[in-house]
Design an enzyme around this catalytic site. Structure first.
Site, PDB file in Angstrom:
ATOM      1  CG  ASP A   1      -1.957   1.087   1.184  1.00 21.95           C
ATOM      2  OD1 ASP A   1      -1.937   1.889   0.230  1.00 21.95           O
ATOM      3  OD2 ASP A   1      -2.784   1.148   2.108  1.00 21.95           O
TER       4      ASP A   1
ATOM      5  CG  ASP B   1      -3.869   4.275  -2.515  1.00 25.45           C
ATOM      6  OD1 ASP B   1      -3.143   3.350  -2.088  1.00 25.45           O
ATOM      7  OD2 ASP B   1      -4.862   4.694  -1.888  1.00 25.45           O
TER       8      ASP B   1
END
Ligand SMILES: *[C@@H]1O[C@H](CO)[C@@H](O)[C@H](O)[C@H]1NC(C)=O
Ligand SMILES: *[C@@H]1O[C@H](CO)[C@@H](O)[C@H](O)[C@H]1NC(C)=O
Ligand SMILES: *[C@@H]1O[C@H](CO)[C@@H](O)[C@H](O)[C@H]1NC(C)=O
Length: 403
Positions: free
Chosen positions: A58, A268
């Protein structure tokens, strides 16, 4: 229908970290895919005794955490997680005055100042809380062994999340649970910053290559990796965003601008799909429908994603879609363009419909920015160079066979 655990586990066995000990980077094979798994993950051995966990990579998070059984508080964990991290109390003694605990204020801007990092119940434990679009991880920091490669074990600090709240557990039925998150943000507590501090790597540079197709996986590197010298589009990272971003972008479909003003676009890897705020999403959807014309019969009963269309006769596979669906572009300043061909914004559902992998950000409270998720970063090397403050991307196949 969905891939079974057994096929995923078969793949996972291949996900051993690949790290020549003399190099100054670490490379991991990734498991997962955009659809149906919905995430890309590394396998990492953590704790005493070393136990394997799967962590969602992430770049939108600073803190690494694991679903965790706290020795005193137990766990309100996410349903379906099969293996909890079980630290000893001694691992949880990252004190409030520790600079690491202090750094959480900068790295987790949403953490209210009034919320003491060390609570009265646990005066010697450093509290953290991270909120995501789809849930919350809440717990205390742990300092425990992480195996970076065979025989290369290091103490790393990460969250023991024992108060977990997936907000909408039923919304993504295909998602397999992972044990936690690998925080690849540029914060002080980030995984790469810790490796650099311990001189495992010399440069805080992160790159990922997410494979296109079911169970293809991909790879992740952290450190001074020699990426191909040519073909990378570089852009300066802006400083005012909490996420990696080359700045404002305007959105164009089939060469035509969709919405008058630009918005910050962030990369992201923790988001499966791409999100656009409704100001952009609404006209974009209208334009996609318009361009589809008669070929676009809505498949309203397909629960996979909010907008699906029946597969036009003329299309055999996702690779044929380029005649029906058009290329999307994000145009940043200085002639920097990111092209998103249809295969990087559509999925072919299990009901053989095409579904739009661009979602309405405003539905999840994101009205400010474009979030470029995994779907639009497939078969693309994305590099986050925190040393130079630059980010780059290049279209390359992300198969792991060359590793
Ligand atoms: C974590 O533990 C190691 C020793 O195992 C120690 O050197 C390091 O300072 C600790 N880090 C923090 C933030 O407590
Ligand atoms: C990550 O940490 C950096 C540096 O402290 C901070 O500027 C940024 O806002 C943080 N990002 C997130 C998503 O919290
Ligand atoms: C996008 O979300 C906003 C807020 O939930 C909503 O008002 C809007 O109608 C949505 N757009 C579409 C095309 O569904």
């Amino acid at each position: 229908m969905a891939a079974t655990w057994s096929s995923i586990i078969g793949l996972i066995l291949l996900l051993l970290p690949l790290a020549p000990s003399s190099s100054s980077y670490i490379m991991y094979r990734l498991g997962g895919d955009v659809f149906p798994t919905g995430r890309f993950f590394v396998r990492m051995k953590i704790g005493e005794p070393l136990t394997a966990y799967y962590l969602d990579i992430d770049t939108g998070s600073n803190v690494t955490w694991l679903e965790c059984y706290h020795p005193v508080h137990g766990c309100h964990c996410s349903p379906g997680v099969n293996q909890l991290y079980r630290p000893a109390l001694g691992n949880l003694r990252v004190e409030c005055k520790d600079p690491f605990c202090d750094a959480l204020h900068a790295d987790l801007p949403d953490l209210p100042d009034t919320n003491p990092q060390c609570t009265r119940e646990d005066p010697h434990q450093c509290h953290y809380k991270v909120e995501y679009v789809d849930g919350t991880s809440d717990g205390v920091l742990s300092n425990d062994t992480v195996s970076l490669a065979e025989g290369n074990n290091r103490p790393m600090v990460f969250g023991c999340g024992y108060n977990q709240r997936p907000r909408n557990p039923s919304q993504e039925p295909n998602q397999k649970p992972v044990h936690g998150i690998l925080g690849l943000g540029n914060g002080i507590v980030g995984f790469a910053a810790q490796l650099k501090k311990q001189q495992v790597i010399t440069k805080n540079v992160i790159g990922h290559c997410l494979g296109y197709g079911r169970n293809v996986g991909g790879y992740l590197f952290i450190g001074d990796y020699k990426f191909p010298p040519n073909g990378i589009t570089w852009a300066p990272m802006i400083k005012y965003e909490p996420f990696y971003s080359p700045g404002q972008a305007t959105v164009h479909l089939d060469g035509q601008q969709v919405y008058a003003t630009g918005m910050s676009a962030v990369f992201d890897s923790g988001a499966t799909y791409t999100y656009m705020p409704s100001q952009i999403y609404n006209p974009l959807l209208a334009k996609v429908v318009d361009l589809l014309g008669d070929a676009g019969k809505p498949a309203k009963d397909d629960p996979t994603l909010p907008r699906c269309w029946k597969k036009p006769e003329s299309i055999e596979s996702l690779d044929d879609v380029k005649n029906t669906f058009k290329t999307l572009e994000l145009r940043f300043g200085n002639n920097i363009v990111m092209k998103i061909p249809p295969i990087k914004y559509l999925i072919l559902s299990d009901y053989k419909n095409f579904c739009l992998g661009i979602l309405n950000g405003s539905d999840v409270g994101e009205n400010q920015r474009i979030i470029i998720g995994d779907i639009s970063m497939q078969d693309m090397l994305v590099v986050y160079d925190n040393e130079r403050g630059m980010m780059g991307w290049a279209n390359i196949p992300c198969t792991t066979s060359r590793l």
